[in-house]
Design a protein around this motif. Structure first.
Motif: not given
Lengths: 383, 294, 290
Positions: B18-42
């Protein structure tokens, strides 16, 4: 010399000046300056209190704080200690070493308290003990039960018995009363829980029982399925589960979901309201130290704080404050004097029972009983 | 015990997915690591808690609302923080550091607002799990598995057949070329944050129901979600889900032999090994030149 | 006593200044973005704590902390030798996580989450550093020596070689200098001084546990280094004073202690983001973060 380096050196020199100028405050031994005064001192006597005001065990910590406040109010209303008011500074220990050390160090070095009621959790006490020992500040803990606290230092006392007693009591209960011969132990990796787990294991094996699983988890863990699966897969008849609140909640829930099917037994931390009312708690047993608290104290405490139940270690906290006040009243505020006088306390009638310290600052005896969780409440267990 | 470990591994893998897929969408399109993605879930989880505790709204409204809030959150983070940084030609490393700062900011904000203790969300009744082949699984866990399965096929179909999906792939492969064909890269990047964060919102809801809520919940899972994405291949969205299951199963079967405390160590070690030996993951395309961005 | 409070802050600032300067050597001068730098800090702390618990004299433990940490610096450089850009930074982060996991799980050595308490105050040839004031003096002396050494290194021809590695100058390769070896050395130097800082920290705080050396502290030191500016030693020191001193003002505002912790972390995060958005070179930085 290049300008940059000059600035750096100047900055550091500034630190040295501050450090040199204030080195006087770090004289060893006595923290207080009151005993030298020939004139009568009316300034307040400062005590420190260290316990979990936030975090895992905060419901117990905040409740016990109220017990301390009750004791302080009573003392001050009766005229204080030799005419001086008692003042307590409360610091949060978060039930872990790092935070407790910061709070304890502040109490010792900045607030310069005469003694500390605390730490509450064993990890808190063990982290602060070396500093307290060095600066000759007595720590009287109302809740640190880990066996390792016995050797924490000359200045470290506790009005609760060592878990050397409780672990043994639990082992004997499982073997003799429940008549179960195979136990799984799943414990939190903290000084307190690990201490209990080890004592239980040792005593249970001495009785002839078998520990079929011994697994652990970090206190911050919120998923214990791995450990519980191992237990389920073993021949364990009882699960011994020393833990603090939050992981305990997870354990109860997942044990029910996995249909663990065996009796769970824990220590007094399971008396926390959050655990007693948690999913899966029904039927869980836990051991508690017997508190011969007077009905009078219980009534007064519940009335003053508006609570429904007596939190664990509230009477011990109350006693700790009262004992320190009494000792300070007779020997003054010098740390070493307080320490020496505490060792003379042998038959103090506290609300938590008879209190006497042995040569390690431990209680000389302990009495426990077993409680059972039924319908979101704790009641005495009768076989 | 084998089946219980298998189920435990699948559940864990689903949560990571659940976390990895959303992260992956953002990464593939933007080409940087959005670590705060976890915070979105929080943030989504706490929002759910807040709404649920204070307003008696029906669930069929509350859940979609939470997902919307999560999507909005991600969108705003991109708009207000990442975009300005990108406009300054900040490298992906700067964006990564910024994302770490954002993660710290929001996790601590949640702690400040709600306290450090664990919040329990009692929406659905809990109880003994359902027994299948000697293993137990609860209804919520089944829901999580099904949701991730649907997500997997949904995302696969999305990136292969839908217009936006195809555009996102184009932008991911070659932003400059995509621009010349009239694709508005920035719009696509916005969409990646909206969709990715919405999935994070869904993750927040399900994790809150399964594991309860506390301030560090998203970040802790982010490390594993990120590891899962690396294992599966950060350039492959379905791959990240597969990687999540690889991680979940390895962790849960691994602790059969090891003390259970080693579970998180397994994730860290796998992460390091993959980054060093096979950074493109299982499904990623080896773009040949390691000197470039991933 | 208020001065006790200020001395405490000063000691922390001095230790973090060393840590920041050491990170700057890797990031600012050698161009290696080491997100796992905190691991060296932790390794130094644990090494020093464990050695002194086994009756090793303090000065030896201090040096051993630096040396042992630099061995890990070498290890990290080797592991990431073929990586660049994103891969490199993420691998260093992964390295930091693995070191944390080892601290947490190798409990026979480190006592795991229980941590190591009662780390003794140093005794240096009879000078027993019992009080915070004397510790501040000692730490400041060490810091001054370290900063002086690093200053000499970066200003020398060797320093220019490191910067050439950072700038990826074709010139460096053309000169036949072994880039690979220079990267290893850069990380080893960086790790060595971080390890020393770790030892100073452990013996001051007297209690360490794995959680001290994890994510939130990574953010703090990066904030210090970036705000101060890459390739600026002065920047790192001044930044340490500002970044660590500012949140202490919070203690004078009447906030419950449960709020101070999160607010501090939020302040760091905000400062970092603001700097990245508006002044990415930091206060004194000479180059951009790449």
């Amino acid at each position: 010399m290049p300008k940059k380096l000059g600035i750096v050196i100047a900055g550091l020199a500034l630190f040295l000046l501050i450090g040199g100028g204030c080195t006087r405050t770090d004289a060893p031994a006595d923290v207080s300056t009151d005993t030298d005064a020939p004139v009568e001192d009316t300034s307040p006597i400062k005590l420190g209190w260290l316990g979990p005001l936030t975090g895992d065990v905060s419901s117990v910590g905040t409740a016990d704080r109220e017990a301390a406040e009750l004791a302080v109010t009573e003392i001050n209303e009766a005229g204080g200690i030799n005419g001086r008011m008692l003042e307590v500074t409360y610091e949060d220990g978060f039930c872990e070493g790092k935070t407790a050390l910061a709070g304890g160090t502040k109490l010792i070095n900045v607030d310069e308290v005469v003694a500390i009621v605390g730490g509450f959790c064993s990890g808190e006490t063990l982290a602060v003990a070396p500093s307290a020992e060095e600066k000759h500040v007595v720590m009287l803990s109302p809740g640190s039960t880990a066996p390792s606290v016995t050797e924490a230092g000359d200045y470290i006392f506790r009005v609760v018995p060592s878990d050397g007693f409780q672990g043994k009591y639990a082992a004997e209960f499982v073997y003799n009363t429940l008549e179960k011969k195979k136990v799984a132990i799943v414990y939190a990796i903290t000084d307190y829980a690990e201490g209990l787990a080890n004592v239980f294991e040792e005593e249970y094996k001495k009785l002839g029982g078998e520990i079929v699983v011994k697994d652990s988890f970090l206190q911050e863990s919120r998923d214990l399925k791995a450990q519980l699966t191992k237990v389920k897969n073993s021949e364990a008849e009882v699960l011994y589960f020393p833990t603090y609140t939050e992981a305990g909640v997870v354990g109860f829930k997942q044990a029910e979901e996995l249909d663990l099917g065996i009796q769970i037994l824990g220590p007094e931390t399971l008396s926390d309201e959050k655990l007693v009312t948690a999913q899966g708690a029904e039927g869980t047993l836990y051991t508690v130290p017997v508190s011969n608290e007077s009905e009078a104290f219980k009534t007064k405490f519940l009335e003053e704080t508006g609570r429904d139940d007596m939190p664990v270690y509230a009477s011990q906290t109350y006693d700790a404050v009262k004992i320190l006040a009494q000792v300070i009243e007779s020997v003054g505020t010098n740390g070493e004097d307080i320490k020496n006088e505490l060792y003379n306390v042998k038959n103090y009638e506290g609300v938590s029972g008879m209190i006497g310290f042995d040569e390690n600052g431990d209680l000389t005896s302990a009495e426990y009983k077993v409680m059972i969780i039924k319908d979101g409440k704790s009641e005495d267990y009768t076989k | 015990m084998f089946f219980q470990l298998l189920i435990n591994g699948l559940i864990a893998g689903s949560i990571y997915a659940l976390i990895a897929s959303g992260f992956s969408i953002i990464y593939t399109t933007n080409k940087f690591v959005h670590f705060a993605h976890g915070s979105t879930a929080t943030v989504a989880a706490y929002f759910l808690y807040w709404i649920f505790s204070n307003f008696g709204l029906p669930l069929y409204l509350v859940f979609p609302l939470t997902i919307l809030i999560a999507a909005l959150f991600g969108f705003l983070v991109h708009l207000l923080i990442y975009l300005p940084l990108k406009k300054r030609k900040s490298s992906s490393v700067i964006l990564l550091i910024a994302s770490l700062a954002l993660m710290a900011f929001f996790d601590n904000l949640m702690q400040l607002l709600f306290g450090a203790d664990v919040k329990i969300l009692s929406i659905f009744p809990h109880g003994k799990g359902i027994e299948i082949l000697g293993a137990y699984i609860t209804p919520i866990q089944i829901v999580i598995l099904i949701v991730v399965l649907l997500l997997f096929f949904g995302l696969w179909a999305f990136s292969k057949y839908s217009k936006l999906g195809k555009i996102m792939r184009a932008v991911s492969d070659n932003p400059e070329l995509a621009k010349t064909t009239g694709i508005n890269s920035i719009r696509v990047q916005h969409w990646s944050f909206v969709i990715g964060s919405a999935i994070a919102g869904l993750a927040g809801i399900l994790i809150a129901l399964e594991h309860n809520i506390e301030p560090a919940m998203g970040t802790h899972l982010m490390i594993q979600g990120f590891t899962a994405a690396v294992i599966g291949g950060v350039t492959s969205i379905p791959g990240s889900i597969v990687g999540a299951y690889v991680l979940g199963l390895t962790e849960n079967f691994g602790i059969w032999f090891l003390p259970s405390g080693y579970k998180s160590a397994i994730a860290f070690v796998l992460l390091l090994i993959f980054l060093i030996i096979r950074p493109q993951g299982i499904f990623g395309i080896n773009q040949g030149n390691r000197d470039q961005k991933m | 006593m208020l001065s006790a409070f200020f001395i405490h802050i000063a000691v922390i600032i001095v230790i973090y200044a060393i840590l920041a300067v050491s990170l700057n050597v890797a990031v600012g001068y050698t161009g290696l973005l080491n997100l796992g730098h905190i691991a060296f800090f932790g390794i130094g702390a644990y090494t020093s704590a464990l050695l002194t618990k086994n009756d090793v004299p303090y000065i030896m433990a201090l040096l051993a902390s630096g040396i042992f940490a630099s061995v890990f610096g070498w290890l990290l450089a080797k592991i990431t030798s073929r990586l660049k850009g994103d891969y490199l930074s993420l691998a260093t982060l992964g390295f930091g996580f693995v070191v944390y996991a080892v601290m947490l799980n190798w409990s026979k050595l480190t006592r795991g989450p229980l941590g190591i308490a009662g780390i003794e105050k140093p005794n240096i040839f009879g000078w027993y550093l019992k009080g915070s004031g004397s510790y501040l003096i000692f730490a400041s002396i060490i810091a001054a020596i370290i900063i002086f050494i690093i200053y000499k290194i970066v200003k020398s021809r060797y320093g220019r070689l490191l910067e050439a590695v950072r700038d990826d100058a074709i010139g460096a390769q053309a000169l036949g200098k072994n880039i690979y070896k220079l990267k290893i050395q850069g990380l080893m130097i960086s790790a060595f001084f971080a390890g020393i800082a770790g030892s100073l920290y452990a013996h001051y705080i007297s209690y360490i546990d794995p959680s001290t050396f994890f994510i939130s502290d990574i953010i703090v030191i990066f904030t210090i280094v970036i705000v101060g500016g890459l390739a600026s030693l002065r920047g790192s020191v001044i930044s340490a004073i500002i970044i660590l001193g500012l949140p202490e003002m919070l203690r004078f505002v009447d906030l419950p202690s449960s709020m101070i912790g999160p607010m501090r972390q939020m302040m760091f995060a905000v400062i970092l983001i603001l700097i990245l958005m508006f002044k990415p070179r930091g206060l004194f930085g000479k180059i951009d973060l790449e």
